[in-house]
Design a protein around this motif. Structure first.
Motif, PDB file in Angstrom:
ATOM      1  N   HIS A  69      41.870 -31.911 -40.574  1.00  0.00           N
ATOM      2  CA  HIS A  69      42.667 -30.108 -40.609  1.00  0.00           C
ATOM      3  C   HIS A  69      43.236 -30.113 -42.357  1.00  0.00           C
ATOM      4  O   HIS A  69      42.820 -29.257 -43.002  1.00  0.00           O
ATOM      5  CB  HIS A  69      44.113 -30.420 -40.601  1.00  0.00           C
ATOM      6  CG  HIS A  69      44.954 -29.660 -40.822  1.00  0.00           C
ATOM      7  ND1 HIS A  69      45.530 -29.736 -42.064  1.00  0.00           N
ATOM      8  CD2 HIS A  69      45.530 -28.412 -39.851  1.00  0.00           C
ATOM      9  CE1 HIS A  69      46.620 -28.550 -41.561  1.00  0.00           C
ATOM     10  NE2 HIS A  69      46.061 -27.701 -40.685  1.00  0.00           N
ATOM     11  N   GLU A 113      48.385 -19.648 -29.765  1.00  0.00           N
ATOM     12  CA  GLU A 113      48.294 -20.031 -29.123  1.00  0.00           C
ATOM     13  C   GLU A 113      46.651 -20.387 -29.223  1.00  0.00           C
ATOM     14  O   GLU A 113      45.594 -21.211 -29.340  1.00  0.00           O
ATOM     15  CB  GLU A 113      49.035 -21.401 -27.666  1.00  0.00           C
ATOM     16  CG  GLU A 113      49.581 -21.798 -28.208  1.00  0.00           C
ATOM     17  CD  GLU A 113      49.458 -23.018 -28.391  1.00  0.00           C
ATOM     18  OE1 GLU A 113      49.112 -24.357 -27.855  1.00  0.00           O
ATOM     19  OE2 GLU A 113      49.477 -23.556 -29.647  1.00  0.00           O
ATOM     20  N   ARG A 155      44.570 -20.870 -31.801  1.00  0.00           N
ATOM     21  CA  ARG A 155      44.099 -22.249 -32.504  1.00  0.00           C
ATOM     22  C   ARG A 155      43.554 -23.112 -31.240  1.00  0.00           C
ATOM     23  O   ARG A 155      42.569 -23.836 -32.569  1.00  0.00           O
ATOM     24  CB  ARG A 155      45.510 -22.599 -32.620  1.00  0.00           C
ATOM     25  CG  ARG A 155      46.026 -24.080 -33.113  1.00  0.00           C
ATOM     26  CD  ARG A 155      47.335 -24.326 -32.945  1.00  0.00           C
ATOM     27  NE  ARG A 155      47.587 -25.228 -31.581  1.00  0.00           N
ATOM     28  CZ  ARG A 155      46.911 -25.875 -30.886  1.00  0.00           C
ATOM     29  NH1 ARG A 155      46.219 -26.830 -31.892  1.00  0.00           N
ATOM     30  NH2 ARG A 155      47.498 -26.561 -29.900  1.00  0.00           N
ATOM     31  N   THR A 158      42.289 -27.257 -35.941  1.00  0.00           N
ATOM     32  CA  THR A 158      43.248 -26.288 -35.853  1.00  0.00           C
ATOM     33  C   THR A 158      43.183 -27.277 -34.045  1.00  0.00           C
ATOM     34  O   THR A 158      44.459 -27.254 -33.065  1.00  0.00           O
ATOM     35  CB  THR A 158      42.879 -24.924 -35.115  1.00  0.00           C
ATOM     36  OG1 THR A 158      41.569 -24.860 -34.562  1.00  0.00           O
ATOM     37  CG2 THR A 158      43.348 -24.312 -36.236  1.00  0.00           C
ATOM     38  N   ARG A 159      42.544 -28.239 -34.338  1.00  0.00           N
ATOM     39  CA  ARG A 159      43.079 -28.931 -33.031  1.00  0.00           C
ATOM     40  C   ARG A 159      43.253 -29.836 -32.862  1.00  0.00           C
ATOM     41  O   ARG A 159      42.368 -31.391 -32.884  1.00  0.00           O
ATOM     42  CB  ARG A 159      41.430 -29.019 -32.062  1.00  0.00           C
ATOM     43  CG  ARG A 159      41.392 -27.432 -31.157  1.00  0.00           C
ATOM     44  CD  ARG A 159      40.048 -27.421 -30.614  1.00  0.00           C
ATOM     45  NE  ARG A 159      39.763 -28.235 -29.425  1.00  0.00           N
ATOM     46  CZ  ARG A 159      39.635 -27.749 -27.907  1.00  0.00           C
ATOM     47  NH1 ARG A 159      39.345 -26.974 -28.120  1.00  0.00           N
ATOM     48  NH2 ARG A 159      39.225 -29.356 -27.365  1.00  0.00           N
ATOM     49  N   PHE A 199      48.196 -31.221 -35.428  1.00  0.00           N
ATOM     50  CA  PHE A 199      49.205 -30.552 -34.168  1.00  0.00           C
ATOM     51  C   PHE A 199      49.244 -31.681 -32.932  1.00  0.00           C
ATOM     52  O   PHE A 199      48.459 -32.446 -32.689  1.00  0.00           O
ATOM     53  CB  PHE A 199      48.299 -29.304 -33.281  1.00  0.00           C
ATOM     54  CG  PHE A 199      48.473 -28.529 -34.814  1.00  0.00           C
ATOM     55  CD1 PHE A 199      48.848 -27.415 -34.974  1.00  0.00           C
ATOM     56  CD2 PHE A 199      46.807 -28.130 -35.364  1.00  0.00           C
ATOM     57  CE1 PHE A 199      48.852 -26.179 -35.975  1.00  0.00           C
ATOM     58  CE2 PHE A 199      46.611 -28.017 -36.561  1.00  0.00           C
ATOM     59  CZ  PHE A 199      47.414 -26.129 -36.831  1.00  0.00           C
ATOM     60  N   HIS A 205      48.509 -22.254 -37.826  1.00  0.00           N
ATOM     61  CA  HIS A 205      46.877 -22.582 -37.557  1.00  0.00           C
ATOM     62  C   HIS A 205      45.948 -21.980 -38.452  1.00  0.00           C
ATOM     63  O   HIS A 205      46.395 -21.039 -39.394  1.00  0.00           O
ATOM     64  CB  HIS A 205      46.218 -22.212 -36.186  1.00  0.00           C
ATOM     65  CG  HIS A 205      46.286 -21.058 -35.713  1.00  0.00           C
ATOM     66  ND1 HIS A 205      45.708 -19.605 -36.277  1.00  0.00           N
ATOM     67  CD2 HIS A 205      47.598 -20.012 -34.921  1.00  0.00           C
ATOM     68  CE1 HIS A 205      45.661 -19.137 -35.707  1.00  0.00           C
ATOM     69  NE2 HIS A 205      47.315 -18.931 -35.252  1.00  0.00           N
TER      70      HIS A 205
END
Length: 390
Positions: free
Chosen positions: A48, A267, A270, A306-307, A312, A327
Motif C-alpha cells: 500500500h 467497501e 476497496r 486496498t487489500r 487495513f 482507499h
C-alpha cells in the motif's frame, strides 16, 4: 539479494471469479516488489505505502505510459496520460464537469434508466448480470453524458468489448479504436457547429494556455472517457453482485436497509478494486532491492494496496456498516479519478434499485462465474437466478 523473477502476466489470466484478487494477495505477501517476466518485462510494487507514494510522485513515475503492454504509446489520452503542469491545466478545465453537484443533477435520469433495465429483468427470474445489466447501465449513462443517442448502445458495446477485451492476438482492437475515433471526430465537429447541453459541447469551449483546445485534443479526451467510464463501472457492479450473491447476510442487509448502500459501495470498491495501472520511470529507482531503470514500466495494482493488511484490518473481507476506510480504488495523487462522484452515484443507484425489485437472488444452479484480467479486472459471466416477480 537476488531480485524475485515472477512469471506474472495478468493479461493472459482467466478463471473462476475471485481468483485474481486472491493471486495478487498471495504475491503481495511473498514479495514487496518483483520483476515480472510477462509481456516485455516490467516491475510490480505490491504494498500500500509504496503504491501510494508512486501515485503521488509523477516526477519519477510518469503517466506518459500507463499500461505495461504498451510502454511507448503513440497516443496520449487526455488527461490521464499527461504529467504536470499540463495535466494540472486540463484538470482545472474538466473539474467543473465532474463535481458532486454535477453528478447529483443526473440522479433522476440515472435512476430512470436503471429502473427500466431492472424492470425488464425482474419477471424473467434469471439473467447473466454482466451482459444483461452491468455493461448496459453505464454505457447508456455515458451516451447521454457525451450527447449521443442511446440507440447506438449495441454499437458501443461491441467497440467496448473489442477494445478492452480483445483476444490474446489483439485481433479487432485496432479496427474498433479507429471506429471509435471516427465516431468522436464526427461528434466533435457537430458540437462545434451546433453546441448542446452535453459534455462534449462544453469541452469545445475550453481555452488552454490562452488558445482554444484542438479537435485532436478533444478526440483524445473522448477516447479516454469511453475507455475509463464504461468498463470500470461494469466490472465494479459485477464483482459487487457476485459478492452479494455468494454472501447471504450481506445481501439481506443491503436489501433490508438502503441507508447502508453508500458505505457498502465504499467497501466493495476497496475489497474488489479493479485497475492494474502502470507508470514509466523517468529516473533510476531502487526499491526493496529491485534496481528499476529509467524508461522501464512499473505496475501499481490497486487491489494489492486496498487489500494490504498493513493498511487495513481484515483487508480482504467486506464489512458492511463498519467504519469507512479511506482507499485507493480511484487512485491517488494528481491523477485521482475525475469521475469518482459519478461512478459512486451509478453504483449506489444500481444497488438501491436492484434490491428494491430483486432482493432475493443467488448464483444460478450449476453456474460458474468467470473473470478476466486486462487493464482492469472484471467478470466475463455472472449467471443469477431469483423467484420471478409477479
Amino acid at each position: 539479494m537476488s531480485v524475485p523473477q515472477i512469471d506474472f502476466d495478468p493479461f493472459a489470466e482467466s478463471g473462476p471469479a475471485g481468483r485474481m484478487h486472491a493471486m495478487l494477495d498471495g504475491l503481495r505477501e511473498r514479495h514487496e516488489a518483483f520483476r515480472s517476466t510477462g509481456q516485455q518485462g516490467f516491475w510490480v510494487l505490491t504494498r500500500h505505502d509504496d503504491i501510494l507514494a508512486a501515485f503521488q510522485n509523477p516526477e519519477t513515475f510518469s503517466s506518459r505510459a500507463i499500461a505495461v503492454i504498451d510502454p511507448d504509446p503513440a497516443y496520449q489520452w487526455i488527461p490521464v496520460m499527461l504529467d504536470p503542469p499540463l495535466h494540472t491545466a486540463w484538470r482545472r478545465l474538466l473539474r467543473p464537469l465532474f463535481t458532486p453537484a454535477t453528478a447529483g443533477a443526473m440522479r433522476e435520469r440515472i435512476t430512470r434508466h436503471c429502473a427500466a433495465l431492472i424492470g425488464d429483468l425482474a419477471g424473467r427470474g434469471s439473467c447473466d448480470f454482466v451482459t444483461d445489466f452491468a455493461r448496459l447501465f453505464p454505457t447508456i449513462i455515458f451516451l447521454e453524458l457525451v450527447g449521443l443517442p442511446t440507440g447506438r448502445l449495441k454499437e458501443f458495446l461491441a467497440w467496448e468489448d473489442a477494445v478492452l477485451h480483445p483476444p490474446p492476438s489483439g485481433a479487432g482492437r485496432a479496427e474498433a479504436l479507429r471506429e471509435v475515433a471516427d465516431c468522436f471526430t464526427e461528434l466533435i465537429r457537430d458540437r462545434r457547429a451546433d453546441p448542446r447541453d452535453d459534455l462534449v459541447s462544453a469541452a469545445t469551449t475550453f481555452v488552454l494556455d490562452g488558445r482554444p483546445v484542438t479537435d485532436a485534443e478533444l478526440l483524445q479526451l473522448c477516447v479516454l472517457l469511453f475507455l475509463a467510464g464504461l468498463d470500470t463501472v461494469a466490472a465494479q457492479l459485477s464483482y459487487t453482485f457476485w459478492h452479494l450473491a455468494t454472501h447471504e447476510d450481506d445481501r439481506a442487509r443491503v436489501a433490508a436497509d438502503p441507508a447502508v448502500v453508500p458505505g457498502a459501495v465504499e467497501e466493495f470498491l476497496r475489497v474488489y478494486a479493479l485497475p492494474l495501472p502502470a507508470r514509466r520511470l523517468t529516473e533510476d529507482v531502487d526499491l526493496h532491492g529491485c534496481p528499476m531503470r529509467a524508461g522501464e514500466m512499473v505496475m501499481l495494482p490497486i487491489s494489492m494496496a486496498t487489500r494490504d493488511p498493513r493498511a487495513f484490518p481484515s483487508a480482504a473481507s467486506v464489512d458492511i456498516g463498519g467504519p469507512p476506510a479511506p482507499h485507493l480504488a480511484f487512485g491517488a495523487g494528481p491523477h485521482r479519478c475525475l469521475g469518482a462522484h459519478l461512478a459512486r452515484l451509478e453504483l449506489q443507484v444500481a444497488l438501491t434499485e436492484w434490491h428494491a425489485r430483486i432482493p432475493d437472488y443467488g448464483i444460478a444452479p450449476g453456474a460458474r462465474p468467470t473473470e478476466h484480467a486486462s487493464l482492469v479486472l472484471g467478470l466475463d459471466a455472472l449467471p443469477l437466478s431469483w423467484p420471478p416477480a409477479r
